[in-house]
Design an enzyme around this catalytic site. Structure first.
Site, PDB file in Angstrom:
ATOM      1  N   GLU A  30       0.850  -1.207   0.000  1.00  0.00           N
ATOM      2  CA  GLU A  30       0.000   0.000   0.000  1.00  0.00           C
ATOM      3  C   GLU A  30       0.885   1.256   0.000  1.00  0.00           C
ATOM      4  O   GLU A  30       0.596   2.232  -0.693  1.00  0.00           O
ATOM      5  CB  GLU A  30      -0.911   0.017   1.230  1.00  0.00           C
ATOM      6  CG  GLU A  30      -2.065  -0.979   1.184  1.00  0.00           C
ATOM      7  CD  GLU A  30      -3.261  -0.464   0.395  1.00  0.00           C
ATOM      8  OE1 GLU A  30      -3.287   0.727   0.026  1.00  0.00           O
ATOM      9  OE2 GLU A  30      -4.169  -1.271   0.122  1.00  0.00           O
TER      10      GLU A  30
HETATM   11  C1  LIG Z   1      -5.059   1.355  -2.755  1.00  0.00           C
HETATM   12  C2  LIG Z   1      -6.284   1.093  -1.954  1.00  0.00           C
HETATM   13  N1  LIG Z   1      -6.173   0.437  -0.803  1.00  0.00           N
HETATM   14  C3  LIG Z   1      -7.263   0.194  -0.056  1.00  0.00           C
HETATM   15  C4  LIG Z   1      -8.500   0.602  -0.456  1.00  0.00           C
HETATM   16  C5  LIG Z   1      -9.689   0.348   0.418  1.00  0.00           C
HETATM   17  N2  LIG Z   1     -10.756  -0.338  -0.214  1.00  0.00           N
HETATM   18  C6  LIG Z   1     -11.916   0.246  -0.428  1.00  0.00           C
HETATM   19  S1  LIG Z   1     -12.992  -0.791  -1.239  1.00  0.00           S
HETATM   20  C7  LIG Z   1     -11.890  -2.029  -1.264  1.00  0.00           C
HETATM   21  C8  LIG Z   1     -12.175  -3.350  -1.881  1.00  0.00           C
HETATM   22  C9  LIG Z   1     -13.128  -4.157  -1.141  1.00  0.00           C
HETATM   23  O1  LIG Z   1     -12.455  -4.889  -0.191  1.00  0.00           O
HETATM   24  C10 LIG Z   1     -10.729  -1.628  -0.645  1.00  0.00           C
HETATM   25  C11 LIG Z   1      -9.587  -2.544  -0.486  1.00  0.00           C
HETATM   26  C12 LIG Z   1      -8.576   1.278  -1.676  1.00  0.00           C
HETATM   27  N3  LIG Z   1      -9.746   1.716  -2.172  1.00  0.00           N
HETATM   28  N4  LIG Z   1      -7.466   1.515  -2.407  1.00  0.00           N
END
Ligand SMILES: Cc1ncc(C[n+]2csc(CCO)c2C)c(N)n1
Length: 217
Positions: A208
């Protein structure tokens, strides 16, 4: 669910053990600037591009979670999360890109660095199945819940698209999704050790950080 809310289960131990990594991942430059409302429009344009690609990966990973789901309730929970990605979140990108004033110009190095997050979680899902999927996705979702909830608590003026993205991750259905993932981690079989959960969780957080730093390359 009661256990995950009262904080007594495996996910609570995991979040406590990974607390420093989580705090560090929430302090990277991009998330700090989004929180402060100071992000450069070209940087956010690049983020929108790579983020939309990651959300597509997340939808595929949730499809794998449905495939591997140990219970009906697990299938339903992941399907709900997947639904919100293909509706609310996908619409956000279409709308935000259309109104955003800067173009996304991604260098090959930025593309490569951002793509590592998708490669990592797809590999973890393929190699280790359901326990790695829910633990990795909890890392990703908990990070967004943490920084976005903190950001909404600050009285800062932000571009409407940035503000909307932050608010999406500080309210339902996203908050319900994170609670569901915590309950899935709580219910993992005992033969999957706490140490493995911590490895999957912190490895995802490290990716991340690289992902969020990629938009400055
Ligand atoms: C880089 C990045 N990391 C985490 C999220 C958080 N997130 C929001 S919806 C989703 C998918 C469903 O589990 C996730 C992981 C994001 N949007 N982008």
């Amino acid at each position: 669910m009661a256990d995950s809310l009262s904080g007594g289960g495996r996910s609570a131990r995991l979040l406590a053990a990974a607390g420093d990594d989580l705090a560090a991942a929430a302090r990277v430059r991009l998330l700090t600037e989004l929180t402060a409302g100071s992000v450069d429009p070209e940087v956010y344009a690049r983020y929108l591009r790579v983020e939309e690609e990651f959300v597509h990966t997340a939808a595929r990973v949730l499809g794998a979670a449905v495939w591997d789901a140990p219970r009906w309730e697990s299938t339903v929970g992941h399907a709900r999360s997947l639904f919100s990605l293909v509706t609310e979140q996908r619409e956000y990108f279409a709308h935000a890109r259309a109104q955003w004033p800067a173009a996304a110009d991604l260098s090959p190095a930025a593309r490569r660095a951002a793509g590592g997050l998708s490669e990592h979680v797809l590999r973890a899902a393929a190699d280790h199945g359901y326990p790695a999927i829910v633990t990795s996705m909890l890392a990703a979702e908990q990070l967004y819940l943490t920084w976005c909830t903190a950001a909404t608590g600050r009285d800062v003026r932000r571009e409407p698209a940035v503000q909307e993205w932050i608010e999406l991750h500080a309210r339902a259905p996203f908050t319900d999704q994170v609670a569901f993932l915590r309950a899935e981690v709580d219910a993992l079989p005992g033969e999957v050790s706490d140490a493995r959960l911590l490895d999957w969780f912190t490895a995802m957080l490290a990716e991340e950080c690289r992902f969020h730093d990629a938009v400055f390359r």
